[in-house]
Motif scaffolding. Structure first.
Motif, PDB file in Angstrom:
ATOM      1  N   VAL A 184      54.072  79.759  46.073  1.00  0.00           N
ATOM      2  CA  VAL A 184      53.256  78.632  46.529  1.00  0.00           C
ATOM      3  C   VAL A 184      54.140  77.609  47.238  1.00  0.00           C
ATOM      4  O   VAL A 184      53.781  77.083  48.300  1.00  0.00           O
ATOM      5  N   ALA A 185      55.304  77.330  46.685  1.00  0.00           N
ATOM      6  CA  ALA A 185      56.211  76.359  47.294  1.00  0.00           C
ATOM      7  C   ALA A 185      56.708  76.821  48.658  1.00  0.00           C
ATOM      8  O   ALA A 185      56.754  76.037  49.616  1.00  0.00           O
ATOM      9  N   ILE A 186      57.060  78.097  48.758  1.00  0.00           N
ATOM     10  CA  ILE A 186      57.554  78.630  50.035  1.00  0.00           C
ATOM     11  C   ILE A 186      56.456  78.589  51.093  1.00  0.00           C
ATOM     12  O   ILE A 186      56.675  78.153  52.226  1.00  0.00           O
ATOM     13  N   ILE A 187      55.263  79.033  50.729  1.00  0.00           N
ATOM     14  CA  ILE A 187      54.146  79.034  51.683  1.00  0.00           C
ATOM     15  C   ILE A 187      53.781  77.613  52.086  1.00  0.00           C
ATOM     16  O   ILE A 187      53.536  77.325  53.256  1.00  0.00           O
ATOM     17  N   SER A 188      53.772  76.701  51.133  1.00  0.00           N
ATOM     18  CA  SER A 188      53.465  75.301  51.448  1.00  0.00           C
ATOM     19  C   SER A 188      54.523  74.702  52.359  1.00  0.00           C
ATOM     20  O   SER A 188      54.201  73.964  53.304  1.00  0.00           O
ATOM     21  N   GLY A 189      55.773  75.008  52.097  1.00  0.00           N
ATOM     22  CA  GLY A 189      56.851  74.516  52.963  1.00  0.00           C
ATOM     23  C   GLY A 189      56.730  75.050  54.377  1.00  0.00           C
ATOM     24  O   GLY A 189      56.929  74.313  55.355  1.00  0.00           O
ATOM     25  N   LEU A 190      56.401  76.328  54.497  1.00  0.00           N
ATOM     26  CA  LEU A 190      56.186  76.904  55.828  1.00  0.00           C
ATOM     27  C   LEU A 190      54.971  76.271  56.506  1.00  0.00           C
ATOM     28  O   LEU A 190      54.969  76.064  57.721  1.00  0.00           O
ATOM     29  N   GLY A 191      53.944  75.948  55.714  1.00  0.00           N
ATOM     30  CA  GLY A 191      52.769  75.276  56.265  1.00  0.00           C
ATOM     31  C   GLY A 191      53.097  73.889  56.800  1.00  0.00           C
ATOM     32  O   GLY A 191      52.622  73.493  57.870  1.00  0.00           O
TER      33      GLY A 191
END
Length: 148
Positions: free
Chosen positions: A72-79
């Motif tokens: 979730v953190a990685i995807i949110s950061g990429l977002g």
């Protein structure tokens, strides 16, 4: 007499042209802010929804397609990076009412206080639209998750 009328028309036309150009420029700022905020919220809440309500498909917890909050953190950061990259060159990529307020306080010569409320309204509308899109995608999954 004809020359005076022509000058008036020319002044009026240049005034209208200037106002229309400013309005279109400001509208492009709002569109950039809308798209950036929409992408940011959609990617982030989709990552959270996937982590919480999507069936896992493996042994262990019944729900939670991701194995932890790391995804979730990685995807949110990429977002965040993607949304900022999309809207930075159009609207300075505020994407957040707190950032907009900070720009108005700190960079008041560059970012006018007149822009704060339209930016806030645009950000709120974009976040609501992103939530509505996610809800339309995950409606059945969320309903099933709440009923279990």
């Amino acid at each position: 007499d004809h020359t005076v009328t022509t000058r008036r028309k020319t002044r009026w036309q240049s005034l209208c042209q200037s106002l229309c150009q400013r309005a279109l420029t400001f509208l492009s700022y709002l569109v950039g802010e809308f798209v950036g905020t929409f992408v940011l919220v959609l990617v982030t809440i989709t990552a959270v929804a996937t982590a919480v309500v999507v069936p896992s498909g493996h042994e262990g917890p019944k729900y939670g397609a991701h194995s932890g909050l790391w995804q979730v953190a990685i995807i949110s950061g990429l977002g965040v990076a993607m949304a900022t990259y999309i809207s930075m060159h159009i609207s300075n990529g505020h994407l957040n009412p707190a950032v907009t307020l900070s720009f108005a306080i700190v960079r008041w010569k560059v970012f006018s206080w007149k822009r704060v409320v339209p930016y806030w309204c645009t950000q709120l509308l974009a976040a609501f639209c992103a939530g509505a899109v996610l809800h339309s995608f995950y409606f059945r999954t969320i309903s099933k998750f709440e009923n279990d």
